[in-house]
Write an enzyme that holds these catalytic residues in place. Sequence first.
Site, short mmCIF file in Angstrom:
data_model
loop_
_atom_site.label_atom_id
_atom_site.label_comp_id
_atom_site.label_asym_id
_atom_site.label_seq_id
_atom_site.Cartn_x
_atom_site.Cartn_y
_atom_site.Cartn_z
N GLU A 367 6.19 15.81 -31.11
CA GLU A 367 6.67 15.85 -29.72
C GLU A 367 6.68 14.46 -29.10
OE1 GLU A 367 5.96 19.15 -27.16
OE2 GLU A 367 5.78 20.50 -28.86
C1 LIG Z 1 4.35 18.60 -38.97
C2 LIG Z 1 5.51 18.21 -38.13
C3 LIG Z 1 6.12 19.15 -37.33
C4 LIG Z 1 7.22 18.81 -36.57
N1 LIG Z 1 7.86 19.78 -35.83
C5 LIG Z 1 9.03 19.48 -35.22
C6 LIG Z 1 9.79 20.49 -34.58
O1 LIG Z 1 9.40 21.66 -34.51
N2 LIG Z 1 10.99 20.15 -34.04
C7 LIG Z 1 11.47 18.90 -34.07
O2 LIG Z 1 12.57 18.67 -33.59
N3 LIG Z 1 10.76 17.90 -34.66
C8 LIG Z 1 9.56 18.17 -35.25
N4 LIG Z 1 8.85 17.16 -35.87
C9 LIG Z 1 9.34 15.81 -35.84
C10 LIG Z 1 8.52 14.84 -34.97
O3 LIG Z 1 8.74 15.10 -33.61
C11 LIG Z 1 8.86 13.43 -35.38
O4 LIG Z 1 8.21 13.23 -36.61
C12 LIG Z 1 8.45 12.39 -34.38
O5 LIG Z 1 9.25 12.47 -33.25
C13 LIG Z 1 8.51 10.97 -34.96
O6 LIG Z 1 9.70 10.72 -35.63
P1 LIG Z 1 9.67 10.08 -37.09
O7 LIG Z 1 8.69 10.88 -37.87
O8 LIG Z 1 11.04 10.02 -37.60
O9 LIG Z 1 9.06 8.66 -36.91
P2 LIG Z 1 9.83 7.30 -36.57
O10 LIG Z 1 10.65 7.51 -35.37
O11 LIG Z 1 10.50 6.81 -37.80
O12 LIG Z 1 8.62 6.37 -36.21
C14 LIG Z 1 7.87 5.65 -37.18
C15 LIG Z 1 6.84 4.79 -36.43
O13 LIG Z 1 7.54 3.86 -35.59
C16 LIG Z 1 7.09 3.95 -34.28
N5 LIG Z 1 8.19 3.70 -33.35
C17 LIG Z 1 9.44 4.20 -33.38
N6 LIG Z 1 10.15 3.77 -32.34
C18 LIG Z 1 9.33 2.99 -31.61
C19 LIG Z 1 9.45 2.26 -30.41
N7 LIG Z 1 10.57 2.30 -29.70
N8 LIG Z 1 8.40 1.56 -29.96
C20 LIG Z 1 7.24 1.53 -30.66
N9 LIG Z 1 7.05 2.20 -31.79
C21 LIG Z 1 8.09 2.93 -32.27
C22 LIG Z 1 6.61 5.37 -34.15
O14 LIG Z 1 5.69 5.51 -33.08
C23 LIG Z 1 5.97 5.60 -35.49
O15 LIG Z 1 4.67 5.08 -35.48
C24 LIG Z 1 7.71 17.49 -36.60
C25 LIG Z 1 7.07 16.54 -37.39
C26 LIG Z 1 6.00 16.89 -38.16
C27 LIG Z 1 5.37 15.84 -39.02
#
Ligand SMILES: Cc1cc2nc3c(=O)[nH]c(=O)nc-3n(C[C@H](O)[C@H](O)[C@H](O)COP(=O)(O)OP(=O)(O)OC[C@H]3O[C@@H](n4cnc5c(N)ncnc54)[C@H](O)[C@@H]3O)c2cc1C
Lengths: 391, 262
Positions: A367
């Site tokens: 989230e």
């Molecule tokens: C178990 C699980 C359940 C989930 N359930 C759902 C769901 O039901 N529905 C849904 O839609 N999604 C879901 N998600 C997705 C989740 O919301 C995303 O994983 C999350 O938003 C982060 O995206 P990402 O994993 O692609 O990380 P990335 O966006 O690739 O981020 C990687 C790292 O970079 C950092 N970062 C990225 N951009 C910035 C910035 N602008 N400034 C500083 N740091 C930054 C992040 O904080 C993180 O540390 C789920 C994920 C998991 C693991």
Amino acid sequence: MAELNYGLSELAVEIRGMVREFAVSRVKPVRAELDETGRFPAEILRELGKMDLMGLYIPAEYGGTFEGDSMPNIIAVEELSRICIGVSVSYAANGLGADPILIGGSEEQKKKYLPPLASGEKWAAYALTEPNAGSDAGSIRTTAVKKGDTYVLNGTKQWITNGGEADIYTVFAVTDKSRGARGVSAFIVEKGTPGFSFGKKENKLGIRASATRELIFEDCEVPAANLIGREGTGFIWAMKTFDVSRPGIAAQSVGLAQGALDEAVAYAKVREQFGKPIIANQGLSWMLADMATQVEAARALTYAVVKTIDSGAKDYSKFSAMCKVFASDVAMRVTTDAVQVFGGYGYMKEYPVEKMMRDAKILQIYEGTNQIQRDIIGMALNKEYAAAARR
Amino acid sequence: MHIVVCAKQVPNTTQVRINPETNTLVREGVESIMNPFDENALEMALQLKERHPGTQVTVLTMGPPQAVDILKEAVGRGADEVMLLCDKAFAGSDTWATSYALSMAIGKLPKPDLVLFGKQAIDGDTAQVGPGVADWLGMPCITCACKIEIAGNRALVERAFEDGYEKLEVALPCALTVLKEANVPRMASLRGKMAAKKLQVAPTTAEMVGADPAKLGLSASPTRVMKIFSPPPKTGGVLWQGEEPAVMAQRLVDLLRERKLI
Ligand SMILES: Cc1cc2nc3c(=O)[nH]c(=O)nc-3n(C[C@H](O)[C@H](O)[C@H](O)COP(=O)(O)OP(=O)(O)OC[C@H]3O[C@@H](n4cnc5c(N)ncnc54)[C@H](O)[C@@H]3O)c2cc1C
Ligand SMILES: Cc1cc2nc3c(=O)[nH]c(=O)nc-3n(C[C@H](O)[C@H](O)[C@H](O)COP(=O)(O)OP(=O)(O)OC[C@H]3O[C@@H](n4cnc5c(N)ncnc54)[C@H](O)[C@@H]3O)c2cc1C
């Protein structure tokens, strides 16, 4: 146990008692097995449905029990989380899936989709994230193309909680590529729609009872009547949903941290070293004191945000982000410290705290990661202080 | 279908202490609950109600005014109607008098297809009331039931024993006493709890059910408690270990022979 006066309603107190008893009698005996095997807690959700606990956030006119007080729902999430957040996320993801309908849906959509969610007969999920669009959710690539009175969806959603288990999905897709986030629309997609299938279930570090799956859309035709709001409003529903759902993640965090604190204090009183219980060491009891203080501070902030939202406040994104980031950081610290209090035993699967520590990590990620939450708070501060300077 | 569930309020402990001087149960300071087996009977009724729409579940208890608490619990879980049989005339009733009183009360309710009991009450422990009521009502009674299926006006019932199962077919109406193994009792629902909070239960008296005062209470109870005692705990016995199985087996046989047990 002494507790702070949060001015909870009679209903909220009732729900707390019900869910606390339920979590201890129904979830606690199976949580280790759910964690070990990754089995989805379907029977637990079904029983919560029978107890009228799946519709705490849905207004009475659509079959729920919500009457303007969000605390019963928040407390239900907190109490389930105290025992297992793999279960509580499966429970709370229903609300996440339903919120776009509640916030942006038409009367017909609400009448059709909310009552079976309120009764627990059906489950919901929220599908925004894609392999290439996580934090940058505006860059999703799943498309929806209008064709007669349907929209044809193509693309892949990733890591969708309740994926495969839920019956009703709110799916975000691009209807106008040229407009970026303003070209995103939200759709209600039912399980079983031709062209809608599921990828494999993910094998995760924590919250292993929850189902996290890929959703695959291949020329999936969705009735145009299932578009939430107008074309191009999808990103608004996505973000407004997060504003109300993030306190739910905070509630998960508070519950989990409280559960870890419960275990840690109980253990510290019975584990003896150097001829006395380890809690008799100031070095350790101060650790417990800090843990307890953090948990209570996280709870107070979370409840205050929920009450602010309930009071009809307009602008609360900043506060939702604050409680999510603060409480989830607390949960990570407190669960890690709980393992420390248990020493080597805490590292073993025989005790629940290693699971709690593994589970806690997700709270800082989903989230919106905690970096993104701080971004939201930072941007709000920038804007608010700029406005104040102009006055 | 109309199902009557008989439920008793009992002290929450499987180890009720007995006052050695008065030979009565020490109930003070112990929380009261619905007899655990009766929870299974109620759950069986509620599951039948789910499978057979239109089914009505009535819960009946005989007890003091505070026994209304278990009726509220029952409504919370989904019971439709309740009856509190409460009258000084019932005080001190043994199983015979209790069975009579309950059967008279059931006679005042819409004719039941099924009357469910717990296998036994965890305080009195006699397991007599179910069969007793069935006898007063002239119904067949199946004890130790763990499963039921209704087809038309017949029930297919499974009884469980330590060494196996028994399947019986029986005509309705009938009475059943229910085992723990039958199910996991549900917890009260939110709407049920709200309904229970508003519930007002007027006591039903002996006169209202037309019970004969000569068959009620302590004076009408044929059971006389001669003596109550806690059986002495079993002593530890002898443990042999570490030797060849054949050696130990021989020693066991010798001992049994010596004691003339074989
Ligand atoms: C178990 C699980 C359940 C989930 N359930 C759902 C769901 O039901 N529905 C849904 O839609 N999604 C879901 N998600 C997705 C989740 O919301 C995303 O994983 C999350 O938003 C982060 O995206 P990402 O994993 O692609 O990380 P990335 O966006 O690739 O981020 C990687 C790292 O970079 C950092 N970062 C990225 N951009 C910035 C910035 N602008 N400034 C500083 N740091 C930054 C992040 O904080 C993180 O540390 C789920 C994920 C998991 C693991
Ligand atoms: C040795 C002994 C001494 C006793 N002394 C006294 C005494 O001094 N004073 C006294 O008041 N009682 C006394 N009793 C208790 C009394 O006789 C019984 O509790 C009562 O008659 C019911 O029998 P039971 O508890 O064995 O129930 P069981 O026959 O074990 O109960 C079987 C089922 O019948 C139903 N049932 C039983 N009782 C009720 C009820 N009241 N309402 C609705 N359903 C019911 C329930 O479904 C229950 O699961 C004594 C009992 C014993 C065995």
